[in-house]
Write a protein that holds these residues in place. Structure first.
Motif, PDB file in Angstrom:
ATOM      1  N   PHE A 100      -1.462   3.504  -6.277  1.00  0.00           N
ATOM      2  CA  PHE A 100      -2.084   3.877  -7.550  1.00  0.00           C
ATOM      3  C   PHE A 100      -3.464   3.223  -7.631  1.00  0.00           C
ATOM      4  N   GLY A 101      -4.465   4.020  -7.897  1.00  0.00           N
ATOM      5  CA  GLY A 101      -5.831   3.510  -8.035  1.00  0.00           C
ATOM      6  C   GLY A 101      -6.040   2.949  -9.430  1.00  0.00           C
ATOM      7  N   HIS A 102      -6.326   1.665  -9.499  1.00  0.00           N
ATOM      8  CA  HIS A 102      -6.307   0.973 -10.783  1.00  0.00           C
ATOM      9  C   HIS A 102      -7.700   0.803 -11.379  1.00  0.00           C
ATOM     10  N   ASN A 103      -8.726   0.740 -10.528  1.00  0.00           N
ATOM     11  CA  ASN A 103     -10.063   0.451 -11.056  1.00  0.00           C
ATOM     12  C   ASN A 103     -11.119   0.809 -10.019  1.00  0.00           C
ATOM     13  N   LEU A 104     -12.137   1.525 -10.465  1.00  0.00           N
ATOM     14  CA  LEU A 104     -13.321   1.779  -9.625  1.00  0.00           C
ATOM     15  C   LEU A 104     -14.546   1.351 -10.413  1.00  0.00           C
ATOM     16  N   SER A 105     -15.329   0.480  -9.845  1.00  0.00           N
ATOM     17  CA  SER A 105     -16.563   0.036 -10.510  1.00  0.00           C
ATOM     18  C   SER A 105     -17.721   0.098  -9.530  1.00  0.00           C
ATOM     19  N   GLN A 153      -4.881   2.059   3.780  1.00  0.00           N
ATOM     20  CA  GLN A 153      -4.005   2.954   4.541  1.00  0.00           C
ATOM     21  C   GLN A 153      -3.162   3.825   3.607  1.00  0.00           C
ATOM     22  N   VAL A 154      -3.835   4.316   2.568  1.00  0.00           N
ATOM     23  CA  VAL A 154      -3.149   5.152   1.577  1.00  0.00           C
ATOM     24  C   VAL A 154      -2.883   6.535   2.171  1.00  0.00           C
ATOM     25  N   GLN A 155      -1.668   7.030   1.928  1.00  0.00           N
ATOM     26  CA  GLN A 155      -1.347   8.402   2.358  1.00  0.00           C
ATOM     27  C   GLN A 155      -1.234   9.344   1.169  1.00  0.00           C
ATOM     28  N   GLU A 156      -0.651   8.826   0.097  1.00  0.00           N
ATOM     29  CA  GLU A 156      -0.512   9.626  -1.118  1.00  0.00           C
ATOM     30  C   GLU A 156      -1.137   8.839  -2.249  1.00  0.00           C
ATOM     31  N   PHE A 157      -2.065   9.458  -2.952  1.00  0.00           N
ATOM     32  CA  PHE A 157      -2.819   8.723  -3.958  1.00  0.00           C
ATOM     33  C   PHE A 157      -2.497   9.208  -5.363  1.00  0.00           C
ATOM     34  N   TRP A 158      -2.374   8.268  -6.285  1.00  0.00           N
ATOM     35  CA  TRP A 158      -2.229   8.567  -7.708  1.00  0.00           C
ATOM     36  C   TRP A 158      -3.337   7.859  -8.475  1.00  0.00           C
ATOM     37  N   GLY A 159      -3.797   8.491  -9.545  1.00  0.00           N
ATOM     38  CA  GLY A 159      -4.808   7.848 -10.377  1.00  0.00           C
ATOM     39  C   GLY A 159      -4.720   8.347 -11.807  1.00  0.00           C
ATOM     40  N   ALA A 160      -5.420   7.657 -12.674  1.00  0.00           N
ATOM     41  CA  ALA A 160      -5.485   8.066 -14.078  1.00  0.00           C
ATOM     42  C   ALA A 160      -6.918   7.863 -14.534  1.00  0.00           C
ATOM     43  N   THR A 161      -7.454   8.847 -15.226  1.00  0.00           N
ATOM     44  CA  THR A 161      -8.820   8.716 -15.721  1.00  0.00           C
ATOM     45  C   THR A 161      -8.982   9.556 -16.980  1.00  0.00           C
ATOM     46  N   PHE A 170     -12.565  14.254  -3.194  1.00  0.00           N
ATOM     47  CA  PHE A 170     -11.478  14.101  -2.222  1.00  0.00           C
ATOM     48  C   PHE A 170     -10.671  15.398  -2.075  1.00  0.00           C
ATOM     49  N   GLY A 171     -11.014  16.413  -2.885  1.00  0.00           N
ATOM     50  CA  GLY A 171     -10.293  17.685  -2.828  1.00  0.00           C
ATOM     51  C   GLY A 171      -9.698  17.988  -4.187  1.00  0.00           C
ATOM     52  N   PRO A 172      -8.982  19.138  -4.317  1.00  0.00           N
ATOM     53  CA  PRO A 172      -8.364  19.487  -5.595  1.00  0.00           C
ATOM     54  C   PRO A 172      -7.395  18.389  -6.039  1.00  0.00           C
ATOM     55  N   LEU A 173      -7.412  18.108  -7.343  1.00  0.00           N
ATOM     56  CA  LEU A 173      -6.565  17.037  -7.894  1.00  0.00           C
ATOM     57  C   LEU A 173      -5.338  17.656  -8.556  1.00  0.00           C
ATOM     58  N   ASN A 174      -4.139  17.253  -8.114  1.00  0.00           N
ATOM     59  CA  ASN A 174      -2.894  17.737  -8.728  1.00  0.00           C
ATOM     60  C   ASN A 174      -2.702  17.031 -10.061  1.00  0.00           C
ATOM     61  N   LEU A 175      -2.530  17.818 -11.128  1.00  0.00           N
ATOM     62  CA  LEU A 175      -2.395  17.207 -12.458  1.00  0.00           C
ATOM     63  C   LEU A 175      -0.934  16.891 -12.772  1.00  0.00           C
ATOM     64  N   SER A 176      -0.665  15.646 -13.164  1.00  0.00           N
ATOM     65  CA  SER A 176       0.681  15.276 -13.637  1.00  0.00           C
ATOM     66  C   SER A 176       0.714  15.112 -15.144  1.00  0.00           C
ATOM     67  N   THR A 177      -0.410  14.718 -15.730  1.00  0.00           N
ATOM     68  CA  THR A 177      -0.533  14.765 -17.194  1.00  0.00           C
ATOM     69  C   THR A 177      -1.944  15.225 -17.539  1.00  0.00           C
ATOM     70  N   ALA A 178      -2.029  15.861 -18.724  1.00  0.00           N
ATOM     71  CA  ALA A 178      -3.338  16.281 -19.238  1.00  0.00           C
ATOM     72  C   ALA A 178      -3.618  15.593 -20.574  1.00  0.00           C
ATOM     73  N   TRP A 179      -2.573  15.043 -21.183  1.00  0.00           N
ATOM     74  CA  TRP A 179      -2.672  14.337 -22.461  1.00  0.00           C
ATOM     75  C   TRP A 179      -1.648  13.221 -22.355  1.00  0.00           C
ATOM     76  N   THR A 208      -3.536  12.254 -15.530  1.00  0.00           N
ATOM     77  CA  THR A 208      -2.943  11.588 -14.363  1.00  0.00           C
ATOM     78  C   THR A 208      -3.016  12.589 -13.210  1.00  0.00           C
ATOM     79  N   TYR A 209      -3.524  12.133 -12.067  1.00  0.00           N
ATOM     80  CA  TYR A 209      -3.781  13.080 -10.979  1.00  0.00           C
ATOM     81  C   TYR A 209      -3.380  12.466  -9.638  1.00  0.00           C
ATOM     82  N   GLY A 210      -3.319  13.306  -8.645  1.00  0.00           N
ATOM     83  CA  GLY A 210      -2.988  12.802  -7.307  1.00  0.00           C
ATOM     84  C   GLY A 210      -3.523  13.727  -6.234  1.00  0.00           C
ATOM     85  N   PHE A 211      -3.572  13.186  -5.008  1.00  0.00           N
ATOM     86  CA  PHE A 211      -3.911  14.022  -3.845  1.00  0.00           C
ATOM     87  C   PHE A 211      -3.403  13.340  -2.586  1.00  0.00           C
TER      88      PHE A 211
END
Ligand SMILES: CC(C)(COP(=O)(O)OP(=O)(O)OC[C@H]1O[C@@H](n2cnc3c(N)ncnc32)[C@H](O)[C@@H]1OP(=O)(O)O)[C@@H](O)C(=O)NCCC(=O)NCCS
Length: 285
Positions: free
Chosen positions: A134-139, A171-179, A192-201, A212-215
């Motif tokens: 899970f990607g927690h922070n990008l700055s 060495q991430v193979q499956e990525f999850w993030g929230a933004t 990174f490519g199309p983002l699979n949506l797990s939540t929109a709200w 919430t998205y993943g790829f």
């Protein structure tokens, strides 16, 4: 330093050096040479050691300078409990001796400090499934440095390069993030490519307007994110566009996701003249 493929802004790797924050337990699981870009042993920071204190304080200042204006700066205990201990931090830094004077002021760098000063970071936390993170922070300080006229250096692409190298280092193979729908970072994530949506709200988050998205992480996805012009990722055409302020639209999309439909964000958002963005959405089988 050079990558074995073309990237958007190669000068970043001439001006900055990589660092990693990880405990000695997590370090062996990481690749300290992502795409052949070495992290020197002296640039590996162990959060369990007293002599890491100044660097970790500067890292928190980086978070404050970038996330502070977004209203989501991390308390120090969150850094420790949710990042340094369970996960890892990868980023690019400048040695204090060659730091630009205005940056020295912004960071309040101690006069006798000789170590690295971080100008970008990517924090991620492993999930229970092997290879899933899970990607927690990008700055990235690139926009702050531009606004504050800290340096004449071209820092374009710093956020994208940092996330791309970090996912390879972890060495991430499956990525999850929230933004958030209005976050500038969405422009980076879709590289990174199309983002699979797990939540929109997402009322579970302190900002309900979170998606919430993943790829799946492939070398092609990582190279594309860093700007390799030889990589073209498959991207379906948008079916409709969601305004980044449209809460009703987000909730409607969330309802459809919960009803079993699947959607991706196929490509980059488009800025709208009045401010904000329209985000493309594609329904997938
Ligand atoms: C978001 C953040 C990481 C971006 O860092 P950065 O170094 O500017 O990122 P990059 O230059 O790699 O990429 C930004 C991309 O957004 C694009 N972009 C930004 N604003 C844009 C706009 N209004 N219209 C079109 N594209 C835009 C840029 O063009 C660039 O894409 P490109 O390389 O294809 O040109 C940085 O602003 C930051 O730290 N923000 C605060 C913290 C935050 O919100 N983090 C993300 C949490 S998920």
């Amino acid at each position: 330093m050079r990558l074995p493929f073309e990237i958007r802004n190669p000068s970043l790797l001439d001006e900055l050096v990589p660092y990693v924050v990880a405990t000695p337990f997590n370090l062996p699981q990481l690749n300290l040479n992502p795409f052949g870009v070495p992290t020197l042993p002296e640039h590996v920071i162990d959060p369990l050691r007293l002599d890491s204190e100044t660097f970790l304080t500067l890292l928190q200042r980086l978070d404050g300078l970038t996330f502070g204006p977004e209203g989501m700066p991390m308390p120090r205990w969150v850094f420790y409990d949710c990042a340094e201990l369970p996960g890892a931090i990868y980023g690019l830094a400048r040695p204090a001796q060659t730091l630009w004077p205005r940056a020295r002021d912004l960071f309040r760098v101690p006069d006798d400090y000789q170590g690295l000063v971080p100008v970008s970071m990517y924090v991620a936390i492993p999930m229970p499934k092997a290879g899933m993170w899970f990607g927690h922070n990008l700055s990235s300080l690139a926009p702050v440095f531009e606004q504050e006229q800290v340096t004449d250096l071209d820092l374009r692409g710093l956020g994208s390069l940092t996330k791309g190298l970090a996912l390879k280092a972890f060495q991430v193979q499956e990525f999850w993030g929230a933004t958030q729908w209005l976050s500038k970072a969405l422009y980076i994530h879709v590289k990174f490519g199309p983002l699979n949506l797990s939540t929109a709200w997402t009322p579970a988050h302190s900002e309900s307007e979170t998606l919430t998205y993943g790829f799946r992480v492939t070398d092609e996805a990582l190279r594309a994110s860093m700007g390799d012009p030889t990589v073209t990722l498959a991207r379906p055409a948008p079916d409709f566009w969601l305004d980044g302020h449209d809460q009703k639209g987000m909730i409607a999309l969330q309802d459809r996701i919960e009803a079993g439909e699947r959607f991706v964000i196929p490509e980059s958002p488009r800025p709208v003249a009045e401010g904000g963005v329209r985000v493309p959405i594609t329904r997938v089988a």
